[in-house]
Scaffold this motif. Structure first.
Motif, PDB file in Angstrom:
ATOM      1  N   GLU A  93     -14.403  39.732  88.133  1.00 47.46           N
ATOM      2  CA  GLU A  93     -14.425  38.635  88.904  1.00 47.46           C
ATOM      3  C   GLU A  93     -15.892  38.017  88.894  1.00 47.46           C
ATOM      4  OE1 GLU A  93     -11.219  41.060  89.859  1.00 47.46           O
ATOM      5  OE2 GLU A  93     -13.209  41.576  90.646  1.00 47.46           O
ATOM      6  N   GLN A  94     -16.694  38.898  88.907  1.00 45.95           N
ATOM      7  CA  GLN A  94     -18.040  38.234  88.534  1.00 45.95           C
ATOM      8  C   GLN A  94     -18.714  37.866  87.102  1.00 45.95           C
ATOM      9  OE1 GLN A  94     -19.548  42.144  90.401  1.00 45.95           O
ATOM     10  NE2 GLN A  94     -20.673  40.766  91.869  1.00 45.95           N
ATOM     11  N   LEU A  95     -17.715  38.201  86.178  1.00 46.50           N
ATOM     12  CA  LEU A  95     -18.120  37.956  84.927  1.00 46.50           C
ATOM     13  C   LEU A  95     -18.288  36.323  84.402  1.00 46.50           C
ATOM     14  CD1 LEU A  95     -16.245  40.915  83.028  1.00 46.50           C
ATOM     15  CD2 LEU A  95     -18.679  40.760  84.110  1.00 46.50           C
ATOM     16  N   ALA A  96     -19.241  36.070  83.646  1.00 42.22           N
ATOM     17  CA  ALA A  96     -19.194  34.649  82.996  1.00 42.22           C
ATOM     18  C   ALA A  96     -17.969  34.526  81.900  1.00 42.22           C
ATOM     19  CB  ALA A  96     -20.627  34.468  82.229  1.00 42.22           C
ATOM     20  N   ASP A  97     -17.825  33.389  81.600  1.00 40.22           N
ATOM     21  CA  ASP A  97     -16.763  33.062  80.504  1.00 40.22           C
ATOM     22  C   ASP A  97     -17.012  33.645  79.478  1.00 40.22           C
ATOM     23  OD1 ASP A  97     -15.191  31.592  82.466  1.00 40.22           O
ATOM     24  OD2 ASP A  97     -15.789  29.763  81.547  1.00 40.22           O
ATOM     25  N   GLY A  98     -16.020  34.457  78.673  1.00 38.48           N
ATOM     26  CA  GLY A  98     -16.201  34.939  77.263  1.00 38.48           C
ATOM     27  C   GLY A  98     -16.849  36.312  77.510  1.00 38.48           C
ATOM     28  N   VAL A  99     -16.865  37.082  78.701  1.00 38.91           N
ATOM     29  CA  VAL A  99     -17.556  38.307  78.849  1.00 38.91           C
ATOM     30  C   VAL A  99     -16.399  39.243  79.250  1.00 38.91           C
ATOM     31  CG1 VAL A  99     -19.341  39.734  80.137  1.00 38.91           C
ATOM     32  CG2 VAL A  99     -19.801  37.244  79.334  1.00 38.91           C
ATOM     33  N   THR A 100     -16.601  40.662  78.766  1.00 43.78           N
ATOM     34  CA  THR A 100     -15.602  41.406  79.423  1.00 43.78           C
ATOM     35  C   THR A 100     -16.274  42.850  79.396  1.00 43.78           C
ATOM     36  OG1 THR A 100     -15.124  42.071  76.971  1.00 43.78           O
ATOM     37  CG2 THR A 100     -13.535  40.577  78.215  1.00 43.78           C
ATOM     38  N   ILE A 101     -15.506  43.476  80.098  1.00 46.84           N
ATOM     39  CA  ILE A 101     -16.204  44.893  80.481  1.00 46.84           C
ATOM     40  C   ILE A 101     -15.224  45.957  79.704  1.00 46.84           C
ATOM     41  CG2 ILE A 101     -16.236  46.816  82.274  1.00 46.84           C
ATOM     42  CD1 ILE A 101     -16.829  44.684  84.370  1.00 46.84           C
ATOM     43  N   VAL A 102     -16.311  46.795  78.875  1.00 53.54           N
ATOM     44  CA  VAL A 102     -15.463  47.843  78.011  1.00 53.54           C
ATOM     45  C   VAL A 102     -15.707  49.153  78.220  1.00 53.54           C
ATOM     46  CG1 VAL A 102     -14.873  45.986  75.915  1.00 53.54           C
ATOM     47  CG2 VAL A 102     -16.769  47.396  76.013  1.00 53.54           C
ATOM     48  N   GLY A 103     -14.827  50.188  77.865  1.00 50.31           N
ATOM     49  CA  GLY A 103     -15.190  51.431  78.103  1.00 50.31           C
ATOM     50  C   GLY A 103     -15.586  52.032  76.820  1.00 50.31           C
ATOM     51  N   ALA A 104     -16.106  53.285  76.973  1.00 52.87           N
ATOM     52  CA  ALA A 104     -16.591  54.079  75.505  1.00 52.87           C
ATOM     53  C   ALA A 104     -15.817  54.000  74.549  1.00 52.87           C
ATOM     54  CB  ALA A 104     -17.224  55.290  75.914  1.00 52.87           C
ATOM     55  N   ALA A 105     -14.470  54.454  74.954  1.00 50.93           N
ATOM     56  CA  ALA A 105     -13.305  54.582  74.014  1.00 50.93           C
ATOM     57  C   ALA A 105     -13.399  53.375  73.185  1.00 50.93           C
ATOM     58  CB  ALA A 105     -11.950  54.867  74.748  1.00 50.93           C
TER      59      ALA A 105
END
Length: 121
Positions: A93-105
């Motif tokens: 919810e805190q991310l700017a547009d176009g930004v995603t959180i990804v995991g190591a996999a």
């Protein structure tokens, strides 16, 4: 063959030059039609939050906020490393547009598929 380029950014606002340079290189790649990703780790994950890149400026370089906006408009992707975002309390919810959180996999999957990586120390 995978044509993706992954540019690693580890620095945040504490070192504006080091925070900005990966985005400069990635934006050049994206502008040239390459699929480009900036992978933010450690303190750089804060740059991907709404307002996180505002005020980050290094002499002789573009303002980071403007550069990130241009990069995303050029189809660039900004990934935040989940293991770095989580301990800092960063949520989707805190991310700017176009930004995603990804995991190591996801990162490993891209590298195994042939993505080239560029690290800025």
């Amino acid at each position: 063959m995978n044509e993706k380029l992954i540019f690693t950014c580890t620095w945040g606002r504490e070192d504006p030059e080091r925070a900005t340079l990966p985005f400069v290189a990635a934006n050049i790649a994206a502008t040239a039609g390459q699929e480009a990703i900036v992978l933010c780790t450690i303190e750089a994950v804060r740059l991907g939050c709404k307002g996180g890149s505002e005020g980050v400026e290094a002499t002789g370089l573009p303002k980071l906020h403007d550069l990130m906006t241009e990069f995303i408009a050029n189809q660039g992707k900004v990934w935040l490393r989940g293991a770095c975002a989580k301990p800092r309390g960063i949520t989707p919810e805190q991310l700017a547009d176009g930004v995603t959180i990804v995991g190591a996999a996801k990162i490993v999957e891209e590298i195994v598929a042939g993505s080239k990586t560029v690290a800025f120390a």
